[in-house]
Scaffold this active site. Sequence first.
Site, PDB file in Angstrom:
ATOM      1  N   ARG A 231       0.834  -1.200   0.000  1.00  0.00           N
ATOM      2  CA  ARG A 231       0.000   0.000   0.000  1.00  0.00           C
ATOM      3  C   ARG A 231       0.868   1.248   0.000  1.00  0.00           C
ATOM      4  NH1 ARG A 231      -2.049   2.617   5.033  1.00  0.00           N
ATOM      5  NH2 ARG A 231      -3.620   4.170   4.452  1.00  0.00           N
TER       6      ARG A 231
ATOM      7  N   ARG B  65      -9.646  18.724   8.046  1.00  0.00           N
ATOM      8  CA  ARG B  65      -8.703  19.134   9.086  1.00  0.00           C
ATOM      9  C   ARG B  65      -9.019  20.545   9.567  1.00  0.00           C
ATOM     10  NH1 ARG B  65      -4.557  15.707   9.794  1.00  0.00           N
ATOM     11  NH2 ARG B  65      -4.170  14.154   8.156  1.00  0.00           N
TER      12      ARG B  65
ATOM     13  N   LYS C 150     -13.198   2.265   0.309  1.00  0.00           N
ATOM     14  CA  LYS C 150     -12.922   2.262   1.745  1.00  0.00           C
ATOM     15  C   LYS C 150     -14.179   2.716   2.489  1.00  0.00           C
ATOM     16  CE  LYS C 150      -8.965   3.960   3.078  1.00  0.00           C
ATOM     17  NZ  LYS C 150      -7.855   4.942   3.229  1.00  0.00           N
TER      18      LYS C 150
ATOM     19  N   THR D 165      -6.554  -1.368   9.917  1.00  0.00           N
ATOM     20  CA  THR D 165      -6.415  -0.413  11.022  1.00  0.00           C
ATOM     21  C   THR D 165      -6.227  -1.101  12.374  1.00  0.00           C
ATOM     22  OG1 THR D 165      -7.960   1.052   9.846  1.00  0.00           O
ATOM     23  CG2 THR D 165      -7.231   1.743  12.015  1.00  0.00           C
TER      24      THR D 165
END
Length: 480
Positions: free
Chosen positions: A33, A74, A221, A279
């Site tokens: 990845r 963010r 995802k 994760t």
Amino acid sequence: MDRHIKIIATLGPGTESYEAVRELVESGAKIFRLNFSHGGREFFEKMVSIIRRLEEETGLTLTVLQDLSGPKIRTCDVGLGAIEVNKGTEVLLGTTEQYKDDGEPFICLDIPELFESLKEGDPVALGDGVIRFKVVKVEEKHLIRLVATNSGICPPRKGITFPGMKTPLAPLTEKDKADLAIGMELGVDVVAMSFVQKGEDIGSLRAEMVQYGKQLPIIAKLERTAALECLDEILEEADGIMVARGDLGLELDLAELPAAQKRIIRACNALGKPVIVATQMLLSMVNSPMATRAETTDVANAILDGADCVMLSEETAVGQYPFEAVRFMRKIAYEIERYMFEANVGNVAVEGVREHPSTFLAHAAAMLAAKTDAKAIVCHSTSGATTRILSSCRPTQSIYALSSDSTVRHFTNLSLGVIPAVPLDVIDDHQERAEIFVRQSPDFVEGDIVILTAGQPEKGKTVTQTNVVKLYEKLAKEVS
């Protein structure tokens, strides 16, 4: 017994040398990845070059997975630095225009459209959920009053999420488009799309690929509750799924995450689409040579659930023990797969699958392999679709996936139990290609039983669905 699970290793500062990537391959990683949220073109170009060199040297199929950043939200910086909050502290969330230097704690977010759906009682999470807030009042159009539900530090430029809210941001950002251009030029094999919320999002990425003359497989995802609500629609459009438990764990109550993971995997298995669990799988191995008991069980349960791939992120990108992490993950897989095969965990029944002749033939091949205790299944599949259905049957045997298409081979590498291989192109007959592969491969010896599946094109046609299943024995005179 062959080993089936696929391990994905994220490359980063801790594994950016040829020697490091080679050791990852030797440790058991076959998919790599490239996280485009971090790093630049020079790093990615170097990594792809190393992976292709290792493919040539080892003869293995090594898949490059480009992971696009997506619309990661963010906070911005108004010069306050890190803000310390305690449980019950009230904080203002607003745009730069709303900021007043009056001493009140303020978190800046310069994305006005995100304020429109916020209402009293909504949750807000900062810094990957380390600090949690609740909306107590909508002060103005772009100014929200929050109350902290736990204590901690809130630095600027951190990720912020709004669990349960359907984000109005475009799924494919300008950065994603620029990164995709780099990926297409470097020759990545598969593209992962972040923060997918609906099937149309996948279509936008496919449309962007058109200008490069490519249609690479797309992994969706799942990181939003909106995606779970549209799971069937997303599965229809995507080629595979990643259960991205980091952001998904912020969106859901953590207690709901295991069941969500199982439902997603089951849906993918039913359609023969590869599914990745990612994760914090061995997170403690970032700084420790040993995993925890909970992590070990987590990896094993993901495999038991039906995952095709398990992914390492920080563990191999920045961790101190990247090779140990891959080797330990592989060891967990060995043990749990041994249990699965002993206990006959897995399913070669046809209930719930799409009623198509090639699908039934794939299931028949898996059952025939089980009944005859075959050495392997060899599948000549032009598109890779039959290979993926065979993989979803979870046979004990490895599946050799023959395809002349490099993109197909690199994508079938994501399916559990699949070993991609190149057929002899000079022969048109697909069944004969499969038989010659068995005769020439050193993996098979005299007396080995192999189940073959292939599509036999009719005269004048070059494309067909799988329509042949054959039991084949390698004879002594065929040993090369």
